[in-house]
Design a protein around this motif. Structure first.
Motif, PDB file in Angstrom:
ATOM      1  N   GLY A  49      39.147  -5.468  10.427  1.00  0.00           N
ATOM      2  CA  GLY A  49      39.071  -4.342  11.352  1.00  0.00           C
ATOM      3  C   GLY A  49      38.232  -3.232  10.750  1.00  0.00           C
ATOM      4  N   ALA A  50      37.440  -2.576  11.599  1.00  0.00           N
ATOM      5  CA  ALA A  50      36.692  -1.385  11.180  1.00  0.00           C
ATOM      6  C   ALA A  50      37.546  -0.174  11.542  1.00  0.00           C
ATOM      7  CB  ALA A  50      35.336  -1.327  11.871  1.00  0.00           C
ATOM      8  N   ASN A  51      37.841   0.659  10.552  1.00  0.00           N
ATOM      9  CA  ASN A  51      38.808   1.747  10.744  1.00  0.00           C
ATOM     10  C   ASN A  51      38.241   2.910  11.549  1.00  0.00           C
ATOM     11  OD1 ASN A  51      40.476   0.263   9.145  1.00  0.00           O
ATOM     12  ND2 ASN A  51      40.298   1.565   7.349  1.00  0.00           N
ATOM     13  N   SER A  79      40.941  -4.188   6.249  1.00  0.00           N
ATOM     14  CA  SER A  79      40.533  -3.033   7.036  1.00  0.00           C
ATOM     15  C   SER A  79      39.470  -2.290   6.246  1.00  0.00           C
ATOM     16  CB  SER A  79      41.715  -2.101   7.289  1.00  0.00           C
ATOM     17  OG  SER A  79      42.713  -2.797   8.004  1.00  0.00           O
ATOM     18  N   CYS A  80      38.391  -1.881   6.929  1.00  0.00           N
ATOM     19  CA  CYS A  80      37.233  -1.326   6.222  1.00  0.00           C
ATOM     20  C   CYS A  80      36.868   0.032   6.784  1.00  0.00           C
ATOM     21  CB  CYS A  80      36.011  -2.223   6.409  1.00  0.00           C
ATOM     22  SG  CYS A  80      36.273  -3.889   5.795  1.00  0.00           S
ATOM     23  N   TYR A  81      36.556   0.970   5.899  1.00  0.00           N
ATOM     24  CA  TYR A  81      35.972   2.205   6.378  1.00  0.00           C
ATOM     25  C   TYR A  81      34.679   2.494   5.629  1.00  0.00           C
ATOM     26  CZ  TYR A  81      35.206   6.640   8.497  1.00  0.00           C
ATOM     27  OH  TYR A  81      34.631   7.652   9.229  1.00  0.00           O
ATOM     28  N   ALA A  82      33.623   2.733   6.351  1.00  0.00           N
ATOM     29  CA  ALA A  82      32.325   3.063   5.750  1.00  0.00           C
ATOM     30  C   ALA A  82      31.564   3.964   6.708  1.00  0.00           C
ATOM     31  CB  ALA A  82      31.533   1.797   5.448  1.00  0.00           C
ATOM     32  N   SER A  86      31.002   1.204   9.236  1.00  0.00           N
ATOM     33  CA  SER A  86      32.296   0.517   9.100  1.00  0.00           C
ATOM     34  C   SER A  86      32.277  -0.879   9.720  1.00  0.00           C
ATOM     35  CB  SER A  86      33.407   1.345   9.751  1.00  0.00           C
ATOM     36  OG  SER A  86      33.525   2.593   9.126  1.00  0.00           O
ATOM     37  N   GLY A  87      31.698  -1.001  10.890  1.00  0.00           N
ATOM     38  CA  GLY A  87      31.661  -2.298  11.579  1.00  0.00           C
ATOM     39  C   GLY A  87      30.890  -3.322  10.774  1.00  0.00           C
ATOM     40  N   ALA A  88      29.752  -2.904  10.215  1.00  0.00           N
ATOM     41  CA  ALA A  88      28.930  -3.834   9.429  1.00  0.00           C
ATOM     42  C   ALA A  88      29.635  -4.213   8.140  1.00  0.00           C
ATOM     43  CB  ALA A  88      27.575  -3.213   9.128  1.00  0.00           C
ATOM     44  N   GLN A  89      30.370  -3.267   7.568  1.00  0.00           N
ATOM     45  CA  GLN A  89      31.081  -3.587   6.336  1.00  0.00           C
ATOM     46  C   GLN A  89      32.240  -4.552   6.611  1.00  0.00           C
ATOM     47  OE1 GLN A  89      33.198  -0.630   3.568  1.00  0.00           O
ATOM     48  NE2 GLN A  89      31.127  -0.797   2.790  1.00  0.00           N
ATOM     49  N   ALA A  90      32.904  -4.384   7.750  1.00  0.00           N
ATOM     50  CA  ALA A  90      33.955  -5.337   8.136  1.00  0.00           C
ATOM     51  C   ALA A  90      33.335  -6.725   8.351  1.00  0.00           C
ATOM     52  CB  ALA A  90      34.663  -4.855   9.401  1.00  0.00           C
ATOM     53  N   VAL A 348      32.238   5.238  16.605  1.00  0.00           N
ATOM     54  CA  VAL A 348      31.839   4.992  15.213  1.00  0.00           C
ATOM     55  C   VAL A 348      32.142   3.578  14.700  1.00  0.00           C
ATOM     56  CG1 VAL A 348      32.086   5.775  12.821  1.00  0.00           C
ATOM     57  CG2 VAL A 348      31.837   7.448  14.649  1.00  0.00           C
ATOM     58  N   PRO A 349      33.423   3.146  14.662  1.00  0.00           N
ATOM     59  CA  PRO A 349      33.681   1.845  14.011  1.00  0.00           C
ATOM     60  C   PRO A 349      33.215   0.642  14.837  1.00  0.00           C
ATOM     61  CG  PRO A 349      35.711   2.812  14.834  1.00  0.00           C
ATOM     62  CD  PRO A 349      34.643   3.797  15.117  1.00  0.00           C
TER      63      PRO A 349
END
Lengths: 397, 151
Positions: A49-51, A79-82, A86-90, A348-349
């Protein structure tokens, strides 16, 4: 070694200002992606999940939040936050599971519910947080940073205010044909230039809004995909999520100052081109191979920055590419055929995932009236706060 | 004799700049080993990836620089910014210090608009009031154009 993974399914909840719980958007997008993939939720072995930072605790543990909403299935979870990436990191986290052999098939989900107006820092007195300080001390909103980069284009490269307004006109036309876009309205250059000045030289219609929305992607190993659907289909060939290199001398959100270049020489490439170059290198392709691009037009002028970072033209020539019609649908390398952030606003996410959804539909030939002919390679470009950004390369096989 | 209390002048960010009205300076820091500069101050572990220093000195940064870019705030920024009421559009600039090779953000001095400046123009540091409470005026650094007739 190839880092290729298959894109089995994509799905989105339409962007808008719906005001509902973000989980609803994520689950709708996830169910659509699973149906598109032909993979039952219970077969998913890994969920990322993108946070979101604006929706309370469930937003900080988005992977688990979506897994619970879909019905706990015992999958591994992350769960990823960037920030904006964020979506790309997830997606990259899920890809690593697949490339390492830890999982065969994974689901990636991002969704957000956003407040009205400028994105503001979280409440409370936080003098150690540059995101709080830039508002407190200088009233420096996100558009202020976009505007300072836009101003440099205008004074140093000869880009005109008409050029950057034309980006909005182009993307507005593209978005008319996208059912998932929030704004389906075309503008003339004069209408864009008549909208109120938010941060000189950027006007209201040239700055991305904040939106509610959700996007999801099912990816799998190429072996799993081949068993499920045979050869062909769309694959992810690269995901770049690198950091900047010290010293970073472009003033970026939310910093109060750049790094100093007094003691250490500046890197050969700034952050945006370096991030894109890492994606090209991983996929083993170059700008000449691209059929289309989905780039982060947080401002109209920023879209032109990406033309140069993608090496579609030399630095400073972004507006010439636009004037020549190269980045329109039907041009040499259409950019933002989805309508881009101009027509979506940023959730955003979900946004970096939505870019990959669009490339997937384009590369499958499913993009309807906004279809780019014979698309073979597509690239995404995305950048956010605190040194985050991403670039994903998607290929039609 | 008035019994009215004198308003106190305070820094909106204690220790980030001197409150000398005539010659204000930003207080940055410099790594004692690799000599890289920082603003805001940095005092623990050097961020130059080739430097392992943990020793830094506080220094006054150059008070003049050149405009790297600029913009304005057409709408009142959201809290924690304290916007004037009624609101007046103000301009902001990112300024490059030649010696320190740093670009530092700040507001442009009150009354300076985007029409008054260009990229590359020389500006100098000044101090103005950022916001007020019942007792105090909180000060912040801003940038103002250097006029040709100034020494």
């Amino acid at each position: 070694m190839s880092n290729s993974v298959a894109v089995l399914g994509v799905g989105m909840h339409p962007w808008g200002k719906w005001g509902n719980n973000f989980v609803e958007y994520g689950v709708k997008a996830a169910r659509d992606a699973l149906a598109d993939a032909g993979v039952p939720w219970k077969d998913i072995q890994f969920i990322a999940g993108a946070n979101t930072m604006r929706c309370g605790y469930p937003g900080y543990v988005a992977g688990a939040t979506f897994a619970k909403a879909l019905g706990w299935n015992g999958a591994r979870v992350a769960s990823c936050y960037a920030a904006c990436a964020s979506g790309a990191q997830a997606l990259n986290t899920a890809r690593a599971q697949i490339l390492s052999g830890m999982a065969d098939v994974a689901l990636v989900v991002g969704a957000d519910t956003t407040p009205k107006g400028f994105l503001a820092p979280q409440k409370g007195e936080r003098p150690d947080d540059p995101d709080w300080l830039r508002f407190r001390l200088h009233g420096a909103t996100n558009p202020a940073y976009f505007a300072m980069h836009a101003r440099r284009r205008i004074e140093l490269y000869g880009t005109t205010e008409q050029d950057i307004a034309e980006v909005r006109v182009k993307n507005g036309k593209n978005g008319l044909h996208n059912a998932n876009a929030r704004y389906k309205k075309s503008f003339s250059v004069d209408e864009v230039l008549a909208s109120p000045m938010v941060a000189d030289p950027l006007r209201l219609f040239e700055i991305c809004a904040t939106s509610d929305g959700g996007a999801a992607i099912v990816i799998a190993s190429n072996e799993y995909a081949e068993k499920l659907r045979g050869k062909g289909g769309v694959s992810i060939e690269a995901i770049s999520t690198i950091t900047p290199t010290y010293p970073s001398t472009q003033l970026e959100l939310p910093d109060l100052a750049t790094d100093s270049a007094a003691a250490v020489n500046v890197p050969t490439m700034n952050f945006k081109p370096a991030m894109i170059d890492a994606a090209y290198q991983e996929a083993g392709i170059g700008p000449e191979d691209l059929s289309l691009a989905e780039v982060y037009d947080l401002s109209t002028a920023m879209e032109l920055d990406w033309y140069e970072a993608l090496r579609l033209c030399p630095e400073g020539d972004g507006h010439k590419l636009l004037r020549d019609g190269d980045t329109y649908i039907g041009g040499r390398v259409p950019v933002n055929p989805s309508g881009g952030l101009s027509c979506f606003g940023e959730a955003v996410p979900a946004q970096a995932l939505a870019q990959v959804c669009e490339l997937t539909w384009q590369l499958r030939g499913q993009a309807g009236k906004r279809q780019v002919e014979d698309a073979k390679y597509g690239i995404t470009a995305n950048e956010g706060l605190f040194g985050h950004g991403s670039s994903v390369i998607v290929k039609a096989n | 004799m008035s019994t009215k209390k004198v308003r106190e002048i305070k820094s909106a960010r204690e220790g980030w700049f001197t409150l000398d009205a005539d010659n204000p300076r930003l207080l940055g820091s410099q790594c004692d080993v690799c000599k890289t500069y920082y603003f805001p101050q940095h005092a623990q572990y050097c961020r130059n990836p080739d430097c392992e220093s943990e020793e830094f000195s506080v220094i006054e940064l150059s008070s003049r620089g050149k405009i790297w870019s600029y913009t304005n705030a057409g709408y009142p920024p959201p809290p924690p910014f304290v916007a004037d009421d009624p609101y007046e559009v103000f301009a902001q600039a990112a300024v490059e210090l030649e010696k320190e090779k740093l670009v530092i953000l700040g507001q442009l001095a009150k009354g300076v608009t985007v029409d008054d400046v260009k990229i590359g123009d020389e500006v100098e540091l000044c101090i103005e009031t950022l916001f007020q409470d019942d007792e105090s005026d909180y000060q912040i650094w801003k940038w103002k154009p250097v006029n040709g007739d100034q020494a």
